[in-house]
Scaffold this motif. Structure first.
Motif, mmCIF file in Angstrom:
data_model
loop_
_atom_site.group_PDB
_atom_site.id
_atom_site.type_symbol
_atom_site.label_atom_id
_atom_site.label_comp_id
_atom_site.label_asym_id
_atom_site.label_seq_id
_atom_site.Cartn_x
_atom_site.Cartn_y
_atom_site.Cartn_z
ATOM 1 N N LYS A 1 -2.732 -0.253 -3.502
ATOM 2 C CA LYS A 1 -1.992 0.978 -3.760
ATOM 3 C C LYS A 1 -2.019 1.878 -2.529
ATOM 4 N N ARG B 1 0.047 -5.060 1.401
ATOM 5 C CA ARG B 1 0.955 -4.691 0.313
ATOM 6 C C ARG B 1 0.331 -4.862 -1.064
ATOM 7 N N GLN B 2 -0.786 -5.556 -1.157
ATOM 8 C CA GLN B 2 -1.433 -5.752 -2.451
ATOM 9 C C GLN B 2 -2.156 -4.498 -2.937
ATOM 10 N N GLU C 1 0.195 -7.755 7.026
ATOM 11 C CA GLU C 1 1.082 -6.869 6.271
ATOM 12 C C GLU C 1 1.245 -7.343 4.828
ATOM 13 N N THR C 2 1.248 -8.670 4.644
ATOM 14 C CA THR C 2 1.350 -9.219 3.285
ATOM 15 C C THR C 2 0.149 -8.815 2.450
ATOM 16 N N GLY D 1 2.904 -12.788 -1.608
ATOM 17 C CA GLY D 1 2.977 -11.335 -1.702
ATOM 18 C C GLY D 1 3.975 -10.851 -2.744
ATOM 19 N N THR E 1 -2.041 1.884 0.913
ATOM 20 C CA THR E 1 -1.822 0.982 2.049
ATOM 21 C C THR E 1 -2.423 1.532 3.343
ATOM 22 N N THR F 1 -4.988 -0.536 5.522
ATOM 23 C CA THR F 1 -4.734 -0.814 6.940
ATOM 24 C C THR F 1 -5.963 -0.485 7.775
ATOM 25 N N ARG G 1 2.367 -8.625 -7.465
ATOM 26 C CA ARG G 1 1.777 -7.316 -7.188
ATOM 27 C C ARG G 1 0.767 -7.000 -8.285
#
Length: 521
Positions: free
Chosen positions: A416, A413-414, A409-410, A343, A418, A422, A346
């Motif tokens: 924009k 994070r990739q 969660e990792t 992670g 989020t 999710t 980015r």
């Protein structure tokens, strides 16, 4: 076939005129054994023998499509370079250089592909004792990328004057004096020692001026030279005899390794160049010495002065070093890959990290990777002395201690957006409760391979109610594939949903090259 029949006729005509076998062989530049063989044949036997040669299967026939495609795309390629390309793609490929040259010449004649020749400069070979001298020079090339753009690359080349053993480093920007010093250090580690004298051109990276033999070095390089204690020999302008060896090495690197090769990343380019040095650059018999540089180097290596692993001023300046984080969450330092936590990379963010070198309590070199020079420590590794290795901490893969939630969660994070990511991942995991980790694996892999398109793919998957990681991967791959195809249509304001009368573009020979596997990419 025609050439052999013509040779048969010439030999018999000269024999009938009373010329001796030795005279015929000398006049036609063939061996006396060949003359005897042709004289013993009748015309029918000669015709039958030549026909059998044309129908006989040759060792290189299975590679014919590759060779023809490369020749048609790059008519200037030498047989030696194509032999190296085959070796790179097929490690077990084994054929003699003369066989390769003859086969390529036959293909040129069969397909009427004339070789475009480049001017070759004269090299005056001055033999040097073992361990005495190394020559250094810089070069530039322009390379095509996978998306058909052009980039300018810069290289620094080293060669030991006695053995002709070579070392090369590349950058995608011009070299600085600090880069040059670090490349020297890497060359010394590669050779396992240092020569007494180093020959340079009058380059601005190391010299300010030379006045009747009095050399004025740049401050940084002068400090380096005093610490390493090697002699410097500067060539005069227009003096190719002094550094003919290195000039030929630069040309060899440019026209055998780099010519027509596809560029992807500078790290990959350097790795491939080191493999080329081992496979071809230092392995093939040198035209001047008639020996393999790698074999002669085994003797010359014993005459090089030993060097410490790292200079003290190199250590004190390491804190200023930065590296880019690759898509696989690694950085490259001295031709080895070191892992950072999953992670860290980015797709749309800043991927530069700081690195430092220090000695631990047991005097072992340690590599510290930080988010920035004064930021958090991302990883610690013991410095690897070898080359081409992956040094990975076990906790830099999946976060197994925290389970699925940390992994989720990792991956989130990739993206924009989020919040949208999710929502998608929660729905995906609800749809595949038994395969949560497998779905996250596929999703994580897609974010690495298609980072530029993952946010658009995410929106499309949500809109179309596609809730599988495989669907997300397919959409990302599709967006990546059609990017270049959609660009000219968008410029013409053509709506994708409306049928259009579009003229089919004719394929270039490069298309067929890519179908066959393309050039070395």
């Amino acid at each position: 076939m025609k050439k052999r029949l013509m040779l048969y006729l010439e030999i018999h005509q000269m024999s009938e005129k009373g010329f001796s076998v030795s005279h015929i062989a000398k006049q036609l530049k063939i061996s006396r054994t060949t003359v005897y063989k042709y004289l013993e044949m009748s015309s029918d036997e000669a015709f039958e023998w030549v026909n059998s040669l044309s129908s006989r299967k040759k060792k290189l026939d299975s590679y014919k499509d590759w060779l023809v495609a490369w020749l048609q795309e790059y008519p200037h390629l030498s047989a030696a370079q194509m032999q190296d390309w085959l070796l790179e793609r097929f490690p077990n490929f084994l054929v003699g250089e003369s066989t390769m040259r003859m086969y390529v010449n036959q293909l040129r004649e069969e397909y009427q592909i004339e070789k475009t020749r480049k001017a070759r400069e004269y090299e005056a070979v001055v033999e040097q004792p073992m361990g005495k001298q190394m020559q250094v020079d810089w070069g530039e090339t322009r390379q095509k990328t996978n998306n058909k753009k052009e980039v300018k690359l810069y290289c620094i080349c080293f060669v030991l004057s006695h053995s002709r053993y070579k070392y090369v480093e590349w950058k995608n920007r011009p070299f600085t004096t600090r880069d040059t010093i670090r490349a020297h250090e890497n060359a010394f580690q590669y050779y396992g020692g240092m020569p007494e004298e180093i020959v340079y051109d009058q380059d601005h990276l190391i010299t300010v001026s030379e006045n009747a033999g009095d050399i004025l070095l740049t401050g940084e390089f002068q400090a380096y030279q005093k610490q390493r204690k090697f002699r410097i020999y500067l060539c005069r302008k227009a003096d190719p005899e002094s550094k003919g060896k290195i000039e030929n090495v630069v040309k060899y690197v440019k026209y055998n390794f780099a010519d027509s090769r596809i560029f992807s990343t500078i790290e990959n380019w350097n790795e491939r160049c080191l493999k080329w040095l081992k496979r071809t650059g230092n392995y093939k018999v040198h035209n001047g010495t008639k020996k393999r540089p790698a074999e002669v180097f085994l003797l010359e290596k014993q005459h090089l002065k030993p060097v410490s692993y790292l200079l003290s001023n190199e250590s004190s300046n390491e804190s200023s070093l930065t590296r880019n984080v690759n898509k696989d969450n690694t950085i490259i330092y001295k031709s080895n890959r070191y892992s950072v936590p999953l992670g860290t990379y980015r797709p749309k963010g800043l991927n530069t990290v700081a690195i430092e070198i220090y000695d631990d309590q047991n005097n072992h070199k340690q590599l510290i990777i930080k988010r920035n020079h004064s930021g958090e420590v991302l990883a610690k590794h013991r410095l690897e002395i070898g080359k081409g290795k992956l040094i990975k901490n076990r906790n830099h893969g999946r976060d197994r201690s925290k389970g699925i939630q940390a992994y989720k969660e990792t991956v989130i994070r990739q993206f924009k957006n989020t919040e949208l990511a999710t929502t998608f991942i929660n729905k995906m995991m609800d749809s595949y409760p038994r395969y949560k980790r497998d779905q996250l694996d596929i999703l994580q892999k897609a974010t690495i391979e298609y980072g530029e398109f993952i946010d658009e793919a995410l929106r499309k998957c949500i809109d179309e109610h596609l809730l599988s990681a495989n669907d997300f991967s397919d959409v990302s791959k599709y967006l990546s594939k059609i990017k270049d195809e959609l660009q000219p249509l968008n410029k013409s304001n053509v709506h994708r949903d409306k049928p259009q009368n579009i003229e089919v573009e004719k394929r270039s020979i490069r298309t067929y090259t890519e179908i066959l596997g393309g050039v070395m990419s």
